[in-house]
Design a protein around this motif. Structure first.
Motif, PDB file in Angstrom:
ATOM      1  N   ALA A 162     109.054  39.556 167.094  1.00  0.00           N
ATOM      2  CA  ALA A 162     110.277  38.770 166.872  1.00  0.00           C
ATOM      3  C   ALA A 162     111.116  39.374 165.748  1.00  0.00           C
ATOM      4  O   ALA A 162     112.341  39.525 165.888  1.00  0.00           O
ATOM      5  N   HIS A 163     110.479  39.752 164.641  1.00  0.00           N
ATOM      6  CA  HIS A 163     111.226  40.348 163.524  1.00  0.00           C
ATOM      7  C   HIS A 163     111.698  41.760 163.871  1.00  0.00           C
ATOM      8  O   HIS A 163     112.779  42.172 163.441  1.00  0.00           O
ATOM      9  N   HIS A 164     110.922  42.486 164.646  1.00  0.00           N
ATOM     10  CA  HIS A 164     111.342  43.807 165.101  1.00  0.00           C
ATOM     11  C   HIS A 164     112.647  43.671 165.904  1.00  0.00           C
ATOM     12  O   HIS A 164     113.597  44.443 165.711  1.00  0.00           O
ATOM     13  N   ASN A 165     112.709  42.685 166.784  1.00  0.00           N
ATOM     14  CA  ASN A 165     113.918  42.458 167.589  1.00  0.00           C
ATOM     15  C   ASN A 165     115.104  42.059 166.729  1.00  0.00           C
ATOM     16  O   ASN A 165     116.234  42.476 167.000  1.00  0.00           O
ATOM     17  N   ILE A 166     114.870  41.263 165.700  1.00  0.00           N
ATOM     18  CA  ILE A 166     115.959  40.870 164.792  1.00  0.00           C
ATOM     19  C   ILE A 166     116.496  42.100 164.064  1.00  0.00           C
ATOM     20  O   ILE A 166     117.716  42.292 163.968  1.00  0.00           O
ATOM     21  N   LEU A 167     115.611  42.936 163.550  1.00  0.00           N
ATOM     22  CA  LEU A 167     116.042  44.157 162.862  1.00  0.00           C
ATOM     23  C   LEU A 167     116.724  45.126 163.821  1.00  0.00           C
ATOM     24  O   LEU A 167     117.689  45.798 163.453  1.00  0.00           O
TER      25      LEU A 167
END
Length: 182
Positions: A162-167
């Motif tokens: 999820a954080h990878h996608n946000i970044l």
């Protein structure tokens, strides 16, 4: 035989601190004494690869960094200061492998930043990169938010999907804002 250790700034010996400062070779830090170093990096942990001859490679995880994206603040410890005492011997790659395993063991997210000139090194270490995304992370300079980094990419050492996608979605119209706690 190499050994991998993690220490906080107060656990480092004076000899290790001198070796770290010499490896980093940052002019503003070269005159630091042991106490100044320990205070300046009190919110960090140091990952050390050594053998019987001494320190081979070091890296630092900085816990002072958060990134605000939209209205949410994400605390992302920052991988920084990777330096091999002897170059081209595989010590950097070995240390990164230990760090990633430790981050996963602790279930701790961590990112870093790099210039395009060192992409090949991280690619060789099979560390995921978000190419050209670091330039969309802005930093407060006096009253304005500006791109003040010379880094190009975001290094993904251990981040949730999820954080990878946000970044991954960082862009000129969806920037992130670097927040340093100290």
């Amino acid at each position: 035989m190499t050994s991998y250790r993690i220490k906080n700034s107060h656990g480092l010996t004076a000899t290790e601190i001198r070796a770290i400062l010499q490896a980093w070779d940052v002019t503003a830090w070269n005159t630091m004494d042991t106490l100044q170093f320990r205070e300046a990096f009190s919110q960090s942990e140091f990952h050390l690869l050594s053998d019987s001859s001494g320190l081979l490679c070091i890296a630092r995880i900085n816990f002072d960094l958060s990134i605000r994206i939209a209205a949410t603040i994400y605390p992302f410890p920052e991988f920084v200061g990777l330096a091999a005492i002897s170059k081209n011997k595989g010590y950097g790659k070995t240390l990164i492998g230990h760090i990633i395993a430790e981050l996963k063991r602790r279930n701790m997210e961590c990112i870093g930043f790099c210039r395009s000139e060192v992409r090949a090194f991280y690619e060789k270490c099979t560390v995921p990169l978000l190419y050209d995304k670091a330039k969309y992370l802005l930093e407060k300079e006096q009253q304005d938010w500006n791109n003040v980094t010379d880094d190009d990419d975001i290094i993904i050492l251990n981040v949730s999907e999820a954080h990878h996608n946000i970044l991954r979605r960082l862009s000129p119209i969806h920037p992130g804002y670097l927040i340093f706690e100290s």
